[in-house]
Write a protein that holds these residues in place. Structure first.
Motif, PDB file in Angstrom:
ATOM      1  N   LYS A  42       0.889  -1.259  -0.138  1.00  0.00           N
ATOM      2  CA  LYS A  42       0.221  -0.386   0.003  1.00  0.00           C
ATOM      3  C   LYS A  42       0.881   1.693   0.126  1.00  0.00           C
ATOM      4  O   LYS A  42       0.694   2.072  -0.497  1.00  0.00           O
ATOM      5  CB  LYS A  42      -1.518   0.181   1.748  1.00  0.00           C
ATOM      6  N   ALA A  43       1.643   1.349   0.537  1.00  0.00           N
ATOM      7  CA  ALA A  43       2.283   2.633   0.917  1.00  0.00           C
ATOM      8  C   ALA A  43       3.423   2.357  -0.793  1.00  0.00           C
ATOM      9  O   ALA A  43       3.175   3.734  -1.672  1.00  0.00           O
ATOM     10  CB  ALA A  43       3.852   2.070   1.371  1.00  0.00           C
ATOM     11  N   ASN A  44       3.879   1.352  -1.175  1.00  0.00           N
ATOM     12  CA  ASN A  44       4.591   1.760  -2.561  1.00  0.00           C
ATOM     13  C   ASN A  44       3.377   2.007  -3.884  1.00  0.00           C
ATOM     14  O   ASN A  44       3.514   2.690  -4.219  1.00  0.00           O
ATOM     15  CB  ASN A  44       4.887   0.312  -2.847  1.00  0.00           C
ATOM     16  N   ASP A  45       2.293   1.548  -4.266  1.00  0.00           N
ATOM     17  CA  ASP A  45       0.985   2.131  -4.511  1.00  0.00           C
ATOM     18  C   ASP A  45       0.600   3.471  -3.944  1.00  0.00           C
ATOM     19  O   ASP A  45       0.443   4.586  -5.030  1.00  0.00           O
ATOM     20  CB  ASP A  45       0.072   1.088  -4.292  1.00  0.00           C
ATOM     21  N   PHE A  46       0.975   3.992  -2.918  1.00  0.00           N
ATOM     22  CA  PHE A  46       0.777   5.582  -3.036  1.00  0.00           C
ATOM     23  C   PHE A  46       1.720   6.238  -3.537  1.00  0.00           C
ATOM     24  O   PHE A  46       1.332   7.006  -4.211  1.00  0.00           O
ATOM     25  CB  PHE A  46       1.135   5.824  -1.132  1.00  0.00           C
ATOM     26  N   PHE A  51       2.949   9.867  -7.912  1.00  0.00           N
ATOM     27  CA  PHE A  51       4.077  10.051  -9.069  1.00  0.00           C
ATOM     28  C   PHE A  51       2.798  10.881 -10.183  1.00  0.00           C
ATOM     29  O   PHE A  51       2.999  11.500 -11.016  1.00  0.00           O
ATOM     30  CB  PHE A  51       5.522   8.745  -8.939  1.00  0.00           C
ATOM     31  N   ILE A  52       2.514   9.047 -10.775  1.00  0.00           N
ATOM     32  CA  ILE A  52       1.762   9.198 -11.819  1.00  0.00           C
ATOM     33  C   ILE A  52       0.482  10.707 -12.378  1.00  0.00           C
ATOM     34  O   ILE A  52       0.596  10.638 -12.974  1.00  0.00           O
ATOM     35  CB  ILE A  52       1.052   7.779 -12.251  1.00  0.00           C
ATOM     36  N   LYS A  53      -0.034  10.620 -11.470  1.00  0.00           N
ATOM     37  CA  LYS A  53      -1.013  11.604 -10.906  1.00  0.00           C
ATOM     38  C   LYS A  53      -0.688  13.290 -11.035  1.00  0.00           C
ATOM     39  O   LYS A  53      -0.979  14.048 -11.859  1.00  0.00           O
ATOM     40  CB  LYS A  53      -2.037  11.784  -9.632  1.00  0.00           C
ATOM     41  N   ASN A  54       0.729  13.598 -11.138  1.00  0.00           N
ATOM     42  CA  ASN A  54       1.429  14.498 -10.350  1.00  0.00           C
ATOM     43  C   ASN A  54       2.319  14.614 -11.511  1.00  0.00           C
ATOM     44  O   ASN A  54       2.206  15.646 -12.302  1.00  0.00           O
ATOM     45  CB  ASN A  54       1.464  14.803  -8.768  1.00  0.00           C
ATOM     46  N   SER A 108      10.139   1.138  -1.109  1.00  0.00           N
ATOM     47  CA  SER A 108      10.001   2.195  -0.774  1.00  0.00           C
ATOM     48  C   SER A 108       8.988   3.422  -1.105  1.00  0.00           C
ATOM     49  O   SER A 108       9.817   3.033  -2.620  1.00  0.00           O
ATOM     50  CB  SER A 108      10.985   2.543   0.472  1.00  0.00           C
ATOM     51  N   PRO A 109       8.203   4.135  -0.190  1.00  0.00           N
ATOM     52  CA  PRO A 109       7.817   5.208  -1.379  1.00  0.00           C
ATOM     53  C   PRO A 109       9.099   6.074  -2.106  1.00  0.00           C
ATOM     54  O   PRO A 109       8.707   6.742  -3.347  1.00  0.00           O
ATOM     55  CB  PRO A 109       7.370   5.975  -0.170  1.00  0.00           C
TER      56      PRO A 109
END
Length: 124
Positions: A42-46, A51-54, A108-109
């Motif tokens: 979940k941390a990686n998905d966040f 990144f993709i969104k912004n 990691s994020p």
């Protein structure tokens, strides 16, 4: 008398704070290895989603944001990534202490942000 009451109040707060910290730590250690892996994912998905969104097509913006993240800048984006990184590291440390196999853990994020940035650079 005032000092005695003040001392009792401070001692009570310290005792209660110690108990609540122990309860929180006990809750953290009660997670299973599967739950810890799910948390890491979940941390990686966040990180990937944000990144993709912004920054999916904004190389300069992504590079600037990485600088702010690494320097622990005051912005909410940077603060969120650094908080996620700390949580990921705490989770990983607890998983290792519990004997969980962490070989399949995702990046990691912040490492995910860097990897996404590398992909963006390669695409341009």
């Amino acid at each position: 008398m005032i000092y005695k009451n003040g001392f009792l109040a401070v001692a009570s707060m310290v005792l209660l704070a110690g108990c609540s910290t122990q309860a929180a730590q006990a809750g953290k250690s009660a997670k299973s290895c599967a739950e810890r892996l799910q948390f890491a994912q979940k941390a990686n998905d966040f990180a990937s989603r944000n990144f993709i969104k912004n920054y999916s097509s904004d190389l300069k913006g992504a590079e600037a944001q990485l600088f702010l993240i690494q320097e622990k800048g005051p912005g909410s984006f940077s603060a969120n990534y650094n908080a996620a990184e700390r949580d990921y590291a705490d989770n990983l440390q607890a998983a290792n202490a519990a004997g969980c196999d962490t070989a399949a853990y995702p990046l990691s994020p912040i490492a995910e942000f860097k990897q996404q940035l590398g992909r963006l650079k390669a695409a341009q």
